[in-house]
Scaffold this motif. Structure first.
Motif, PDB file in Angstrom:
ATOM      1  N   UNK A 108      30.587  42.165  47.176  1.00 39.47           N
ATOM      2  CA  UNK A 108      31.699  41.280  47.519  1.00 39.47           C
ATOM      3  C   UNK A 108      33.009  41.854  46.998  1.00 39.47           C
ATOM      4  N   UNK A 109      33.014  42.275  45.746  1.00 34.22           N
ATOM      5  CA  UNK A 109      34.244  42.802  45.144  1.00 34.22           C
ATOM      6  C   UNK A 109      34.751  44.028  45.904  1.00 34.22           C
ATOM      7  N   UNK A 129      29.976  40.303  30.014  1.00 40.10           N
ATOM      8  CA  UNK A 129      29.472  40.793  31.301  1.00 40.10           C
ATOM      9  C   UNK A 129      30.380  40.352  32.446  1.00 40.10           C
ATOM     10  N   UNK A 130      30.903  39.143  32.373  1.00 38.64           N
ATOM     11  CA  UNK A 130      31.875  38.708  33.367  1.00 38.64           C
ATOM     12  C   UNK A 130      33.138  39.556  33.283  1.00 38.64           C
ATOM     13  N   UNK A 154      35.834  39.515  37.968  1.00 36.80           N
ATOM     14  CA  UNK A 154      36.026  38.621  39.114  1.00 36.80           C
ATOM     15  C   UNK A 154      37.449  38.076  39.148  1.00 36.80           C
ATOM     16  N   UNK A 155      37.873  37.646  40.335  1.00 38.31           N
ATOM     17  CA  UNK A 155      39.186  37.015  40.460  1.00 38.31           C
ATOM     18  C   UNK A 155      39.177  35.620  39.849  1.00 38.31           C
ATOM     19  N   UNK A 180      43.481  37.468  32.442  1.00 36.86           N
ATOM     20  CA  UNK A 180      44.189  37.432  33.723  1.00 36.86           C
ATOM     21  C   UNK A 180      43.404  36.746  34.836  1.00 36.86           C
ATOM     22  N   UNK A 181      42.259  36.190  34.516  1.00 38.49           N
ATOM     23  CA  UNK A 181      41.347  35.621  35.507  1.00 38.49           C
ATOM     24  C   UNK A 181      41.601  34.125  35.693  1.00 38.49           C
ATOM     25  N   UNK A 182      41.435  33.645  36.926  1.00 37.80           N
ATOM     26  CA  UNK A 182      41.451  32.202  37.170  1.00 37.80           C
ATOM     27  C   UNK A 182      40.217  31.614  36.496  1.00 37.80           C
TER      28      UNK A 182
END
Length: 346
Positions: free
Chosen positions: A209-210, A237-238, A243-244, A283-285
Motif C-alpha cells: 500500500x505504501x 515497528x509502526x 504510515x501516514x 509527524x504522523x496523524x
C-alpha cells in the motif's frame, strides 16, 4: 546487553530525564524516540503524566499543526469473518452476537452522506474479511463510484483486509486515497492475538500500500494483555513502517471473544500510551479510534486531544457504539482546534 553505568552502581536515572531527552530530541529536532526510549516513557509515573501530555501536545502542534482530521466509518460487510482475531466480535469462529450483513450501494451512499453532514472529511469503507474476493472488489468499484458522484466533497478510504498487488492497483484506479490495515499488536505478541494469519502477512500488505502511492493508515489495539515492553516494540515497528496515519484503539472487551473478560486499561495508562506514541511518531496523524469512550470518558478524551491526538473517528465504530458526533465537534470547537480542510486533490 551490557549494563549502563547507573545500573552497575545500583542506580537508575530519574524518570524526568527521558522527558528532557524527548524535549530536545523530538520537539526541537523532530527525531522520533527509539524503542528503548519509548519504553522509558511508558514506565514514567502518574506524577509526570501532566508534563508528558503537555510535551506530546507541543510536539503535535509543532510537527503536525493545530488541525484535526475527522472521519466516519461504515462496514460494507459485517460479521462472518473467517479469521480468529481474539478481540473481534466479527469473527465467525466465536459466539459473539454479530451476524453477517452486506450493505447495498444505496445504503453505502447514504452512510457517506450522513458522514459528510457531521463535518467529516474522510469516509472509510470497511469489510470483515481476510481479504477481498471479486464480489467485494466489484461492490467496491460500484460503491466508490456512487459515493464520488453523490458526495463529491469527501475522500474515500478503505479497509478490506490483506491484499494482492493486483488488488492494490485496482484500489488505486478506483480513487481510494488511503488504505487501512492495522498491525494490531507487536510482532512478538501477535501469535497470542491471531492464529489464522501472521504478522508478516499484515506487514507485507502495508508495504504494498505504501509503495502504491495510496496513503497508509496502520494502527493498533492496546490493552490486550501485552506488556509495556511489547507496547514499546509496537510503537517502534509502526515508526519503522512510517504510515501516514495511526488509529489508536483501546480494547473494549466483546462478549464471546477470547479477550472478552480482560479488564479495561486504566485511563492514566491510556493517556501515557497516547503521549508515548506521539513521541515515537511526531509527524504522523494519530487518531482516536475504538474504545476511547469507555477507557477515557469525557475528561480523558479532552486530555488526549491535548496530549498528542490530532484526528478522531466520529459516530459509531464497526461493532461498538461511539459518542454523538456533535459532542466531539463541540469539544474541538471548545479547544479551538480547526477541522482539517478537504484535500486540494479532490
Amino acid at each position: 546487553m551490557s549494563a549502563t553505568a547507573e545500573e552497575q552502581h545500583g542506580t537508575t536515572p530519574p524518570a524526568s530525564d527521558i522527558l528532557a531527552i524527548a524535549r530536545e530530541q523530538v520537539l526541537e529536532r523532530g527525531v522520533p524516540l527509539d524503542e528503548a526510549q519509548i519504553l522509558q516513557v511508558l514506565r514514567t509515573g502518574d506524577d509526570l503524566l501532566p508534563e508528558l501530555l503537555e510535551l506530546a501536545h507541543e510536539v503535535r502542534m509543532k510537527w503536525c499543526g493545530p488541525e484535526v482530521e475527522v472521519e466516519g466509518i461504515v462496514s460494507i460487510k459485517t460479521g462472518g469473518c473467517p479469521e480468529d482475531c481474539h478481540f473481534c466480535s466479527q469473527s465467525g469462529q466465536f459466539t459473539s452476537p454479530v451476524r453477517s450483513v452486506w450493505l447495498n450501494i444505496p445504503e453505502l451512499v447514504k452512510a457517506a452522506e450522513q458522514t459528510a453532514a457531521t463535518g467529516a472529511t474522510e469516509f472509510c469503507i470497511v469489510a470483515a474479511v481476510r481479504g477481498p474476493d471479486e464480489r467485494l472488489m466489484s461492490q467496491m468499484r460500484d460503491g466508490v463510484r456512487a459515493i464520488k458522484e453523490s458526495v463529491p466533497g469527501i475522500e474515500v478510504a478503505a479497509s478490506i483486509g490483506m491484499l494482492t498487488q493486483e488488488q492494490v492497483d485496482d484500489l488505486v484506479d478506483m480513487g481510494i486515497h488511503r488504505y487501512n490495515h492495522n498491525l494490531e499488536a507487536a510482532r512478538s505478541y501477535f501469535p497470542q492475538v491471531v492464529s489464522t494469519h501472521s504478522w508478516e502477512e499484515r506487514w507485507d500488505t502495508c508495504l504494498m500500500v505504501r509503495e502504491s502511492g495510496m496513503e497508509l493508515c496502520c494502527g493498533c489495539l492496546v490493552g490486550m494483555g501485552e506488556t509495556v515492553e511489547q507496547r514499546a516494540e509496537l510503537a517502534a515497528q509502526l515508526g519503522e513502517l512510517q504510515p501516514d496515519e495511526v488509529p489508536l484503539n483501546f480494547l473494549n472487551p466483546r462478549p464471546g471473544t477470547p479477550f472478552g473478560d480482560l479488564p479495561l486499561m486504566e485511563s492514566s495508562e491510556a493517556l501515557r500510551t497516547i503521549a508515548a506514541f506521539r513521541l515515537a511518531l511526531p509527524r504522523t496523524i494519530l487518531r482516536y479510534a475504538g474504545g476511547r469512550e469507555l477507557t477515557l470518558g469525557d475528561l480523558g478524551t479532552r486530555e488526549g486531544l491535548l496530549g498528542g491526538i490530532n484526528a478522531v473517528i466520529v459516530g459509531n465504530y464497526l461493532t461498538t457504539l461511539g459518542r454523538d458526533p456533535q459532542e466531539d465537534l463541540d469539544l474541538l470547537a471548545d479547544l479551538k482546534m480547526p477541522i482539517k480542510a478537504l484535500s486540494s486533490s479532490l
